[in-house]
Each structure stands twice: as structure tokens, then as C-alpha cells.
Design an enzyme around this catalytic site. Structure first.
Site, short mmCIF file in Angstrom:
data_model
loop_
_atom_site.label_atom_id
_atom_site.label_comp_id
_atom_site.label_asym_id
_atom_site.label_seq_id
_atom_site.Cartn_x
_atom_site.Cartn_y
_atom_site.Cartn_z
N HIS A 78 12.55 -7.65 -6.45
CA HIS A 78 12.06 -9.03 -6.62
C HIS A 78 11.51 -9.23 -8.03
CE1 HIS A 78 11.49 -10.45 -2.19
NE2 HIS A 78 12.64 -9.85 -2.39
N TYR A 207 2.73 -16.60 -0.82
CA TYR A 207 1.30 -16.49 -0.51
C TYR A 207 0.78 -17.92 -0.38
CZ TYR A 207 1.24 -11.53 -1.94
OH TYR A 207 1.44 -10.18 -2.04
N PRO A 298 -5.34 -6.14 1.81
CA PRO A 298 -3.90 -6.11 1.52
C PRO A 298 -3.37 -7.24 0.64
CG PRO A 298 -4.30 -6.87 3.76
CD PRO A 298 -5.63 -6.46 3.21
N LYS A 302 -1.77 -3.53 -3.01
CA LYS A 302 -2.09 -2.40 -3.89
C LYS A 302 -2.31 -1.05 -3.19
CE LYS A 302 -1.53 -4.31 -7.58
NZ LYS A 302 -0.17 -4.07 -7.88
N TYR A 390 -0.08 -7.62 -10.55
CA TYR A 390 0.77 -7.51 -9.35
C TYR A 390 1.83 -6.43 -9.51
CZ TYR A 390 2.78 -9.09 -4.98
OH TYR A 390 3.20 -9.15 -3.67
C1 PHB Z 1 4.00 -6.70 3.44
O1 PHB Z 1 5.19 -7.02 3.33
O2 PHB Z 1 3.61 -6.00 4.40
C2 PHB Z 1 3.00 -7.18 2.45
C3 PHB Z 1 3.43 -7.86 1.33
C4 PHB Z 1 2.51 -8.31 0.42
C5 PHB Z 1 1.16 -8.09 0.63
C6 PHB Z 1 0.73 -7.39 1.74
C7 PHB Z 1 1.66 -6.93 2.68
O3 PHB Z 1 0.26 -8.56 -0.27
#
Ligand code: PHB
Ligand code: APR
Length: 396
Positions: A78, A207, A298, A302, A390
Site C-alpha cells: 500500500h 481511519y 493499535p 506499531k 506511519y
Molecule cells: C489491522 O489490519 O489489523 C490493523 C490495521 C491498522 C491498524 C491496526 C490494525 O492501525
């Protein structure tokens, strides 16, 4: 119980999560012997649904450990993420903003499967379902790990023990009181996560900040979606039937002209959120790595990447130790790791605070969040700051 057998190795590794298994793989490639001890079964650790975003540096490390074949074939590369707020989506072009870096979507569960099969194929010791794991003499030159397996009590003598046994392991607890300083933050949120058999409705992660709370659209493959909803830490999962979860996801992620595709829910669970760090990450000949030493919420993706960064530093220090006999690099391990740990702690706290809705609906907080989100997507400097954190290229 007295040990009935003694085995010897160079590095005893407690815990077969990504930290322990990757460390074992890296050391194996340098001719350093390890024994990995895991208290759960192989089936259990290979089916536990965990994180899914790998920084480029993590991918490179797994390549170095010789376990990136399937990741290279099946991982989804990505180049951006979407931030959604005030009913609109804004793309943060990660690759463009970081001079070419990207992330790879590949489940932690898959990373663990690849590491386990490589280890077993190499015929290297990886013992599952060990019980009564106990560390002894960690401040001596011959630390030991005692455990029992199928009723037989064994003592593993080592030069060094790597405590990679996660947040509830025994390693950290073995360090005498007064040695470690701990720093933590509790959040009044958790995430309710599902894995669903449906093609992801977006090409990139979304997000979403919404008046109903945070939501995240992620994925595992072109056929598997991974989705999360902000919920309360004590949320009763039993009160969330699949239909209710989809309805809430639609409300938080939906936009005019876009709907979230629904499908069978394969797995669901509640993930608590916490920030936690212990310093130092070493005592005597015990070195803590990954979740055993630190936890991040989460939201910044990270946790897995930090665990892999720790073991990269630890493997380098151990290679140096066995090559030169000097413990200088090992003595610098904790400090080298902690700089990055704190960078990630800050980023994860920042993302969490910017995206989650306070339960009391504090309007001032919400206005600040939206102002911060708007600044992040309109200022090149702010967007670049999010992007470099990120993808993991931010200097620590
Ligand atoms: C996930 O795909 O489990 C995932 C992706 C991004 C995050 C946290 C978990 O910030
Ligand atoms: N003896 C042996 N093994 C143990 C013990 C013990 N007493 N206690 C725990 N373990 C095992 C756990 O069963 C687990 O398999 O240690 C392993 C620790 O692995 P993880 O929890 O995956 O931790 P780590 O390898 O540091 O990886 C961090 O995991 O939780 C996620 O978000 C986190 O993505 C991050 C990653």
C-alpha cells in the site's frame, strides 16, 4: 521439583510470537544456537488474529531472516491511507510523502506461520506447550530457564535469555522489584474487531473519525476484510450480533455514494488499548523484547513493527558479542530500542487521541480533533509527519 535433565544453548528464547521467532531466525542465520520455548500450542499461536501492517523495514528484516517468500507473493503493498472526518475522505499519500516508502498488509498470524515452518524445517528447537516456565540466575553468567514438558522437568542453561513472552509473560516479572521503571496510560476505549469473508470495500485502509466513534476499515487479502469499531473496554461481545456490528460500521464508515460490502463474520473479539513501557529493557543477562517491554494502542499499527525492531537490535548486539566477546553492544541495547519505542508510543497515543470520540461527547475535544485532522490533510508538513511515522522512517 528438581530438573531431571539439563540442556544447553547460547540464547534461550521465551515466547514464540513474532519477536521470539524472528530473533531465533536471525541468530540461526549467523550460526548462533537458540532454543525457543512457547507455553501455547502451535495451532493456537497460528490462529490467533493479531495486527496486519508491516513497515518496509519490517519486511526487509523478515527477508533477512529468510522468511519473506510468501509475504512477497501474497502481501498487499500500500502507498497511502485514508483519513475520514466530517463526512469526507482524504488520502495521505505515504509513498509520495516519504521519498518512496510503502507498507505491506500481511497478517501477523501469517508471519508467525511462516516463521514456525521455517524453524521446524531447519530442525531447530521450538518447544510448544511447555509449562511452569521459570527464569533463574538471570544476573549471573549462566542464566537458566526451567520448564516442564510432558511431565519432564528440564533446565535450559544459556549465555543470555531473551524475554519475548508478551505482556503477560514471566520474564519481566522475574526482574527484582525496584529495577524497572514503568510508564503507562489507560484509555477508556477498546476495539471490537471482525474478520469477514468479503472483498475489502476500499483499496486502502480507512481511519474514520465519526460522531458515533472511531472505525477502521482494513483487510487481510483481496477476499478478506478486517474491520474495527471503537467500543468500551468492558464491552460485552455477546451483545454484538453480526447484524448490529455491520449496522454500526455502515454508520461510522458510510459516505454518500459509497457503501461497505458485508459478508460472513469469521471471527470477532475485543482488543483492549493501553500504552505501557518499562525501562530499562535489560537486567543482567535477560533482555526483554516486544510486548514484554512495551505496549502501544493499535491505532498507529506499531506493535508488531516495534517488536521486530527490538529483535533486530538484539540480534546485532548478540552477533557482535559472539564475534568479539565484548558486551558493549548488549549494554547499549535498551537505550537503542527505547528511542524508537518512545517515538512509536507518542505516535500511537497521538493517532488514538485524534481519532477516538470521548464518551461524554465533549464538544471542545471534538472540535480540536477535527482541526488537527484538517491540518494533517491540508498541510504538506503535517501530512509528511504522519506519513514518516506511519511507514517507520521517522528519526527517533
Ligand atoms: C489491522 O489490519 O489489523 C490493523 C490495521 C491498522 C491498524 C491496526 C490494525 O492501525
Ligand atoms: N512461557 C512461554 N511462552 C510464553 C509465556 C511463558 N510463560 N507467556 C507467554 N508466552 C508466549 C505467548 O503465548 C506468545 O506466543 O509468548 C508469546 C508472545 O508473543 P506476542 O504476544 O505475539 O508478543 P511479541 O512477539 O512481542 O509480538 C508483539 O504481538 O500482541 C501483538 O500488538 C502486538 O503486534 C504486536 C506483537
Amino acid at each position: 521439583m528438581r530438573p531431571v535433565r539439563t540442556i544447553r544453548t547460547q540464547v534461550g528464547i521465551v515466547g514464540a510470537g513474532p519477536a521470539g521467532l524472528t530473533l531465533a531466525g536471525l541468530l540461526g542465520r549467523q550460526g548462533i544456537e537458540t532454543v525457543v520455548l512457547e507455553n501455547k500450542s502451535r495451532d493456537y499461536i497460528e490462529h490467533r488474529i493479531r495486527a496486519g501492517v508491516l513497515e518496509q523495514g519490517s519486511v526487509e528484516l523478515l527477508e533477512e531472516a529468510g522468511v519473506a517468500g510468501r509475504l512477497k507473493r501474497e502481501g498487499l503493498v500500500h502507498h497511502g491511507i485514508e483519513l475520514q472526518f466530517d463526512g469526507e475522505r482524504h488520502r495521505v499519500p505515504l509513498t509520495e510523502l516519504t521519498g518512496g516508502a510503502s507498507i505491506v498488509i500481511y497478517g501477523q498470524t501469517e508471519v508467525v506461520k511462516d516463521l514456525v515452518s521455517a524453524r521446524l524445517a531447519a530442525g531447530a528447537p521450538l518447544l510448544f506447550e511447555v509449562q511452569d516456565v521459570r527464569l533463574a540466575d538471570i544476573d549471573s553468567h549462566c542464566p537458566r530457564v526451567e520448564f516442564s514438558l510432558e511431565g519432564q522437568v528440564t533446565q535450559l542453561e544459556c549465555d543470555v535469555v531473551a524475554g519475548c513472552d508478551g505482556s503477560h509473560g514471566v520474564s519481566r516479572a522475574t526482574i527484582p522489584a525496584g529495577v524497572l521503571s514503568s510508564y503507562s496510560r489507560e484509555y477508556p476505549f477498546a476495539w471490537l474487531g471482525i474478520l469477514a469473508a468479503v472483498a475489502p470495500s476500499s483499496d486502502e485502509l480507512v481511519y474514520a473519525h465519526s460522531p458515533r466513534g472511531f472505525a477502521l476499515l482494513s483487510m487481510r487479502s483481496p477476499q478478506l476484510s478486517r474491520l474495527y469499531l471503537q467500543c468500551r473496554p468492558d464491552e460485552d461481545i455477546a451483545s454484538w450480533e453480526d447484524a448490529r456490528i455491520w449496522e454500526e460500521l455502515q454508520l461510522r464508515l458510510g459516505l454518500p455514494g459509497w457503501t461497505l460490502a458485508e459478508g460472513p463474520v469469521l471471527e470477532k473479539g475485543v482488543t483492549p488499548m493501553r500504552s505501557f513501557v518499562v525501562e530499562p529493557m535489560q537486567y543482567g543477562n535477560l533482555f526483554l523484547a516486544g510486548d514484554a517491554a512495551h505496549i502501544v494502542p493499535p491505532t498507529g499499527a506499531k506493535g508488531l513493527n516495534l517488536a521486530l525492531h527490538d529483535v533486530r537490535i538484539l540480534a546485532e548486539a548478540l552477533v557482535d558479542y559472539y564475534a568479539t566477546g565484548s558486551k558493549k553492544s548488549l549494554a547499549a541495547y535498551s537505550e537503542r530500542c527505547l528511542r524508537r519505542v518512545w517515538r512509536s508510543e507518542h505516535f500511537s497515543w497521538w493517532m488514538t487521541s485524534m481519532l477516538h470520540r470521548s464518551w461524554d461527547g465533549d464538544q471542545y475535544d471534538e472540535k480540536l480533533q477535527v482541526a488537527q485532522l484538517r491540518y494533517t490533510v491540508t498541510s504538506g508538513a503535517a501530512a509528511a509527519s504522519l506519513a514518516e511515522n506511519y511507514v517507520g522512517t521517522a528519526k527517533a
